[in-house]
Design an enzyme around this catalytic site. Structure first.
Site, PDB file in Angstrom:
ATOM      1  N   LYS A 176      -3.135  89.523  21.352  1.00 21.25           N
ATOM      2  CA  LYS A 176      -4.133  88.642  21.951  1.00 21.25           C
ATOM      3  C   LYS A 176      -4.215  87.338  21.182  1.00 21.25           C
ATOM      4  O   LYS A 176      -3.917  87.296  19.977  1.00 21.25           O
ATOM      5  CB  LYS A 176      -5.507  89.311  21.990  1.00 21.25           C
ATOM      6  CG  LYS A 176      -6.119  89.556  20.629  1.00 21.25           C
ATOM      7  CD  LYS A 176      -7.516  90.170  20.727  1.00 21.25           C
ATOM      8  CE  LYS A 176      -8.612  89.132  20.720  1.00 21.25           C
ATOM      9  NZ  LYS A 176      -8.795  88.446  19.436  1.00 21.25           N
ATOM     10  N   HIS A 266     -13.512  89.236  24.635  1.00 25.94           N
ATOM     11  CA  HIS A 266     -13.924  89.072  23.235  1.00 25.94           C
ATOM     12  C   HIS A 266     -15.421  88.782  23.230  1.00 25.94           C
ATOM     13  O   HIS A 266     -15.912  88.052  24.084  1.00 25.94           O
ATOM     14  CB  HIS A 266     -13.146  87.926  22.572  1.00 25.94           C
ATOM     15  CG  HIS A 266     -13.263  87.954  21.080  1.00 25.94           C
ATOM     16  ND1 HIS A 266     -14.427  87.621  20.415  1.00 25.94           N
ATOM     17  CD2 HIS A 266     -12.370  88.303  20.119  1.00 25.94           C
ATOM     18  CE1 HIS A 266     -14.241  87.760  19.108  1.00 25.94           C
ATOM     19  NE2 HIS A 266     -13.004  88.182  18.896  1.00 25.94           N
TER      20      HIS A 266
HETATM   21  C1  3PG Z   1     -10.803  89.421  16.305  1.00 33.12           C
HETATM   22  O1  3PG Z   1     -10.388  88.814  17.285  1.00 33.12           O
HETATM   23  O2  3PG Z   1     -11.450  90.476  16.389  1.00 33.12           O
HETATM   24  C2  3PG Z   1     -10.573  88.852  14.927  1.00 33.12           C
HETATM   25  O3  3PG Z   1      -9.867  87.690  15.009  1.00 33.12           O
HETATM   26  C3  3PG Z   1      -9.939  89.898  14.027  1.00 33.12           C
HETATM   27  O4  3PG Z   1      -9.146  89.330  13.011  1.00 33.12           O
HETATM   28  P1  3PG Z   1      -8.775  90.164  11.692  1.00 33.12           P
HETATM   29  O5  3PG Z   1      -8.144  91.454  12.121  1.00 33.12           O
HETATM   30  O6  3PG Z   1      -7.830  89.299  10.883  1.00 33.12           O
HETATM   31  O7  3PG Z   1     -10.056  90.409  10.975  1.00 33.12           O
END
Ligand code: 3PG
Length: 411
Positions: A176, A266
């Site tokens: 994503k 998200h």
């Molecule tokens: C998300 O989209 O949940 C974050 O960008 C997660 O990023 P990370 O795995 O580097 O904490």
């Protein structure tokens, strides 16, 4: 008026919301004013409010539990327009949260009669549709593994696509965009989508595996529609929307285009509403509403990562609400664990919420000492170990990528 006994409330004809309420007024007064303000009443008596309106449309507070600051409010289903989440929110999560008669108010959960639920389309794909696309058997599901391209922002379209390719090469299913990645100058939307979809084709040809990529179409509504159609015309297989920053109506509009692309939601912005223990709304409520309007996969908390969650037993309930079947006629939404996760988090997450989950690691994949291919392999190995119920440190003995990951980040 505005108060009822538990046995007077019919859950088939009322939407029932649970509120945590604190204040210095009597609990009964706070309950009555909540029911009044969120249905037919206001701060003073108004002549037009006759017995017919009262008996058919007034909300009523019940199950008052002053010790735990909890109350429920039953809203007659007639108060609501069918299939209109913004209108629902204006009533149940509306002015009442700002009333001065209470010091604080948090919407803790909400329960819908089937008749109301079934006015919504729900996800077009949901858990089973996404599993089917990826070839994951219904009777033996496994967690879907995903990544977010890191560094968070700054890569150009070719670099972005290459990072995605390496993660898929390692063995994960899904890539994503990051939530603030849209159409910035350093990585324009259209070339990023085209470059990354080329890599989808490449990896599928090389491995025979299906993989998913969800470009983030978050923007103004006309621009979102343009971007969604571009993804569809370019042969894409998923979309991503920052569902709370663009809002429920905009997200539902894109879902209703029926483009044949699952929508990944998200939840950026949620903490502005969900984090305070006494004020706002709990994520489970937002999650249920997003499932109703048709989000196929939704960030529901990291459980064991860098982001704040409510206590574990409460955080798990959000996952269960997304996975719950049957829930009216609505397909289940795939819950997504994300934020500060890495291979060592995987056994804990599947132990908590089962295999019908998408587990994302951004830094916890691309930050692997040997790069993104090794990071993808370490994720896959951790899932294989969890599925076989083998402790990670045991499995890591002959899986060097996993060994390096757990040495760096623990498990
Ligand atoms: C998300 O989209 O949940 C974050 O960008 C997660 O990023 P990370 O795995 O580097 O904490």
């Amino acid at each position: 008026m505005y108060l009822a006994r538990d046995d007077e409330i019919d859950p088939k004809t009322n939407i029932i919301a649970e509120y945590k309420v604190k204040g210095t007024e009597t609990f009964e007064r706070m309950a009555k004013e909540t029911a009044a303000e969120s249905s037919v009443g206001t701060w003073t008596t108004v002549d037009y409010l006759d017995d017919d309106i009262m008996s058919s449309l007034a909300a009523r507070a019940f199950a008052l539990d002053e010790k735990n600051h909890m109350m429920k409010v039953a809203y007659p289903i007639k108060l609501f327009e069918k299939g209109n989440i913004p209108q629902f929110m204006s009533l149940v999560l509306g002015n009442i949260l700002g009333m001065s008669v209470v010091d604080s108010m948090r919407v803790v959960d909400v329960h819908f009669p089937e008749a109301y639920l079934n006015e919504f389309k729900g996800p077009a794909f949901g858990i089973h549709g996404i599993h089917k696309y990826l070839g994951i058997p219904k009777d033996d599901p496994r967690a879907i593994l995903g990544t977010i391209i890191k560094p968070k922002l700054g890569l150009n379209p070719q670099q972005h696509a290459e990072a995605a390719y390496r993660a898929w090469k390692g063995g994960i299913d899904y890539v994503k965009d990051d939530e603030p990645q849209t159409d910035q100058e350093f990585c324009r939307f259209e070339p990023r989508v085209l470059e990354t979809l080329n890599k989808v084709d490449k990896i599928e040809t090389e491995t025979g595996r299906k993989v998913l990529y969800s470009p983030n179409i978050t923007a103004t509504l006309p621009e979102m529609e343009k971007r969604a159609r571009f993804v569809q015309e370019s042969g894409g297989n998923m979309l991503m929307i920052d569902v709370l920053t663009v809002g429920f109506a905009a997200t539902e509009y894109i879902r209703d285009l029926d483009l044949g692309l699952p929508i990944h939601g998200h939840r950026a912005l949620h903490a502005a509403m969900t984090r305070h223990p006494d004020q706002g709304v709990m994520m489970i409520v937002l999650g249920k509403l997003l499932r109703m309007i048709g989000v196929d996969s939704l960030h529901t908390g990291g459980l064991h990562g860098k982001m704040h969650d409510d206590e574990l037993s409460t955080a798990i309930k959000i996952y269960k609400a997304m996975q719950k079947e049957p829930w009216g006629n609505l397909k289940p939404t795939l819950p997504v664990a994300s934020g500060g996760l890495h291979p060592g988090s995987i056994p804990k997450i599947v132990n908590d919420v089962g295999m019908s989950v998408l587990i994302n690691a951004g830094g916890g994949l691309h930050g692997h000492p040997d790069g993104s291919v090794a990071g993808g392999k370490a994720m896959k190995q951790a899932l294989d170990a969890a599925k076989a119920k083998i402790p990670l440190d045991v499995y890591a003995k002959d899986h060097p990528e996993l060994a390096k990951a757990i040495e760096l980040w623990g498990f």
